[in-house]
Each structure stands twice: as structure tokens, then as C-alpha cells.
Design an enzyme around this catalytic site. Structure first.
Site, PDB file in Angstrom:
ATOM      1  N   GLY A  46     -10.312  -5.737  -9.349  1.00 19.29           N
ATOM      2  CA  GLY A  46     -11.356  -5.502  -8.322  1.00 19.29           C
ATOM      3  C   GLY A  46     -12.874  -5.827  -8.569  1.00 19.29           C
ATOM      4  O   GLY A  46     -13.459  -6.168  -7.824  1.00 19.29           O
ATOM      5  N   ASP A 104     -13.337   6.328  -6.171  1.00 18.95           N
ATOM      6  CA  ASP A 104     -12.848   7.311  -5.207  1.00 18.95           C
ATOM      7  C   ASP A 104     -12.645   8.385  -5.660  1.00 18.95           C
ATOM      8  O   ASP A 104     -13.497   9.391  -5.764  1.00 18.95           O
ATOM      9  CB  ASP A 104     -11.475   6.484  -4.596  1.00 18.95           C
ATOM     10  CG  ASP A 104     -11.099   7.069  -3.445  1.00 18.95           C
ATOM     11  OD1 ASP A 104     -11.906   7.798  -2.604  1.00 18.95           O
ATOM     12  OD2 ASP A 104     -10.125   6.593  -2.950  1.00 18.95           O
ATOM     13  N   ASP A 160      -9.083  -5.234  -2.612  1.00 22.77           N
ATOM     14  CA  ASP A 160      -8.128  -5.523  -1.890  1.00 22.77           C
ATOM     15  C   ASP A 160      -7.222  -4.354  -1.233  1.00 22.77           C
ATOM     16  O   ASP A 160      -7.427  -3.373  -1.568  1.00 22.77           O
ATOM     17  CB  ASP A 160      -7.037  -6.242  -2.736  1.00 22.77           C
ATOM     18  CG  ASP A 160      -6.442  -5.124  -3.674  1.00 22.77           C
ATOM     19  OD1 ASP A 160      -7.007  -4.359  -4.432  1.00 22.77           O
ATOM     20  OD2 ASP A 160      -5.244  -4.935  -3.777  1.00 22.77           O
ATOM     21  N   ARG A 166      -9.302  -9.785  -1.134  1.00 22.94           N
ATOM     22  CA  ARG A 166     -10.105 -10.133  -2.139  1.00 22.94           C
ATOM     23  C   ARG A 166     -11.460 -10.951  -2.090  1.00 22.94           C
ATOM     24  O   ARG A 166     -12.264 -10.825  -2.474  1.00 22.94           O
ATOM     25  CB  ARG A 166      -9.416 -10.181  -3.478  1.00 22.94           C
ATOM     26  CG  ARG A 166      -8.809  -8.865  -4.271  1.00 22.94           C
ATOM     27  CD  ARG A 166      -8.684  -9.611  -5.609  1.00 22.94           C
ATOM     28  NE  ARG A 166      -7.329  -8.695  -6.072  1.00 22.94           N
ATOM     29  CZ  ARG A 166      -7.319  -7.398  -6.296  1.00 22.94           C
ATOM     30  NH1 ARG A 166      -8.533  -6.819  -6.458  1.00 22.94           N
ATOM     31  NH2 ARG A 166      -6.270  -6.743  -6.672  1.00 22.94           N
TER      32      ARG A 166
HETATM   33  P1  IMP Z   1      -9.922   6.195  -8.296  1.00 20.67           P
HETATM   34  O1  IMP Z   1      -9.075   6.176  -9.422  1.00 20.67           O
HETATM   35  O2  IMP Z   1      -9.277   7.083  -6.970  1.00 20.67           O
HETATM   36  O3  IMP Z   1     -11.328   6.466  -8.339  1.00 20.67           O
HETATM   37  O4  IMP Z   1      -9.725   4.812  -7.645  1.00 20.67           O
HETATM   38  C1  IMP Z   1     -10.169   3.770  -8.123  1.00 20.67           C
HETATM   39  C2  IMP Z   1      -9.522   2.358  -7.683  1.00 20.67           C
HETATM   40  O5  IMP Z   1      -8.753   2.402  -6.632  1.00 20.67           O
HETATM   41  C3  IMP Z   1     -10.789   1.554  -7.429  1.00 20.67           C
HETATM   42  O6  IMP Z   1     -11.173   0.836  -8.610  1.00 20.67           O
HETATM   43  C4  IMP Z   1     -10.127   0.323  -6.623  1.00 20.67           C
HETATM   44  O7  IMP Z   1      -9.560  -0.525  -7.346  1.00 20.67           O
HETATM   45  C5  IMP Z   1      -9.044   1.383  -5.805  1.00 20.67           C
HETATM   46  N1  IMP Z   1      -9.805   1.781  -4.500  1.00 20.67           N
HETATM   47  C6  IMP Z   1     -10.443   2.904  -4.237  1.00 20.67           C
HETATM   48  N2  IMP Z   1     -10.763   2.950  -2.925  1.00 20.67           N
HETATM   49  C7  IMP Z   1     -10.543   1.626  -2.576  1.00 20.67           C
HETATM   50  C8  IMP Z   1     -10.988   1.068  -1.300  1.00 20.67           C
HETATM   51  O8  IMP Z   1     -11.533   1.558  -0.390  1.00 20.67           O
HETATM   52  N3  IMP Z   1     -10.464  -0.296  -1.140  1.00 20.67           N
HETATM   53  C9  IMP Z   1     -10.002  -0.896  -2.209  1.00 20.67           C
HETATM   54  N4  IMP Z   1      -9.633  -0.420  -3.307  1.00 20.67           N
HETATM   55  C10 IMP Z   1     -10.083   0.936  -3.511  1.00 20.67           C
HETATM   56 MG    MG Z   2     -10.422  -1.059  -9.453  1.00 17.27          MG
END
Ligand code: IMP
Ligand code: MG
Length: 175
Positions: A46, A104, A160, A166
Site C-alpha cells: 500500500g 486503521d 486497494d 491501487r
Molecule cells: P490496521 O492493522 O487495521 O491498522 O490496518 C492497516 C492496513 O489495512 C493498512 O496498512 C492497509 O493496508 C489496510 N487498510 C486499512 N484501511 C484501509 C482502507 O480504507 N483502504 C485500503 N486499505 C486499508
Molecule cells: Mg498496508
């Protein structure tokens, strides 16, 4: 355009470019006096467009390396995280900055941060293009943040949905 059906523009190319320039300035200022190389740990896939634009504007000697994470639950990062590609650079005694696309829940960045801290870097900071604060489950704070966003699912500029979208040059929210 057919491809963007169901997508609403959130951050334009110009807004992204402005924010990337501002972040690069902030990072340059932070490490300017260290006189040392900055190790940039790019989280694949990403963050790769973001990292490419940002790294070229950081006015410091940097070393770029890559790490890839995956979670058991596909789109849901509530599963266990594994590192499917590790960095090649030794981090001991180095200033290290993690570049990610979006935080997130914070689960994946908490995992990565804890793995990298074990390697005894001199410092470890986090830079994320987008901080999505609404669903945070872990105590992870980014030191450098491009955009703050409350929720929704975003695509484009590296982000993505099941590997799609992407390559879009701007960032969109799924309708
Ligand atoms: P986390 O572990 O929940 O903080 O998620 C982190 C990863 O989830 C990010 O680095 C993204 O690759 C993916 N992600 C989280 N939210 C989104 C979104 O809204 N769109 C696309 N990818 C996301
Ligand atoms: Mg990521």
C-alpha cells in the site's frame, strides 16, 4: 470513467502532492541535525506510491528498505499478523522511520513496531499518509500524519480493495 463507478473523490492529486511535500519537510527538519542516514521502512504494498513520492523529497541521506505484512483475515486485520517479507537492513543504532499508507485498527503497525524495536534502533518513528482514527484498537500513534479521516473504505494512490484501484492517482472513498 467506468472504473471509478461507486467511488467518491476524497483527496485529489494536488492535495496529496501538497501533503507529501509538507510531510517531507517535517521529516527533513526532524532528522536534519542527526547527521546520520535515515532508514526508511516501507510497508508493502500500500505505501509504495507514497514512499516513492515522499522519499524523493526528503533532503537527507536515506536508505530505503521494504517489509510486507499479511493478516490471516484478508481485508480484516483483526487476525494474526505475519511478516511475509522482512527488511534486509540491520537496524541497530539507526534512526528508522516506518512509512505506511493508512492506520486503521493499529493492529498491523503495532506488530511491526514491536518487531522492529526488538532490533534496537536508535529511534523508531511512524509516518502514515492517512490516520483513520475511528476504529483504533491498539495504542499506536503516528509521529507524522498526512490526512486525518474518520472512517469509510479508501482506495487509490496505493490503497486497494482486493488488489484493485491501487493505480488511481487520487484517493477515493467507496460509496
Ligand atoms: P490496521 O492493522 O487495521 O491498522 O490496518 C492497516 C492496513 O489495512 C493498512 O496498512 C492497509 O493496508 C489496510 N487498510 C486499512 N484501511 C484501509 C482502507 O480504507 N483502504 C485500503 N486499505 C486499508
Ligand atoms: Mg498496508
Amino acid at each position: 470513467m467506468n472504473r471509478t463507478v461507486g467511488l467518491d473523490l476524497l483527496y485529489s492529486e494536488k492535495q496529496i502532492a501538497d501533503e507529501v511535500r509538507r510531510l517531507a519537510g517535517e521529516i527533513t527538519l526532524t532528522y536534519n541535525d542527526s547527521g546520520e542516514e535515515l532508514v526508511v521502512a516501507v510497508v508493502l504494498k500500500g505505501a509504495f506510491f507514497f514512499a516513492s513520492d515522499l522519499a524523493r523529497q526528503i533532503k537527507l541521506p536515506i536508505l530505503v528498505d521494504f517489509v510486507k505484512l499479511s493478516s490471516y483475515n484478508g481485508m480484516n486485520t483483526t487476525g494474526r499478523i505475519t511478516m511475509t517479507k522482512d527488511m534486509e537492513t540491520p537496524l541497530a543504532g539507526k534512526n528508522v522511520i516506518i512509512l505506511d499508507d493508512i492506520i486503521d485498527t493499529g493492529i498491523s503497525l503495532e506488530f511491526l513496531r514491536d518487531r522492529l524495536i526488538e532490533r534496537n534502533p536508535k529511534s523508531l518513528k511512524i509516518c502514515t499518509l492517512i490516520d483513520k482514527s475511528g476504529k483504533r484498537q491498539r495504542d499506536v500513534t503516528a509521529d507524522f500524519v498526512g490526512f486525518h479521516c474518520s472512517g469509510g473504505f479508501l482506495v487509490g494512490y496505493g490503497l486497494d480493495l482486493d488488489e484493485k484501484f491501487r493505480e488511481l492517482p487520487a484517493i477515493y472513498m467507496l460509496r
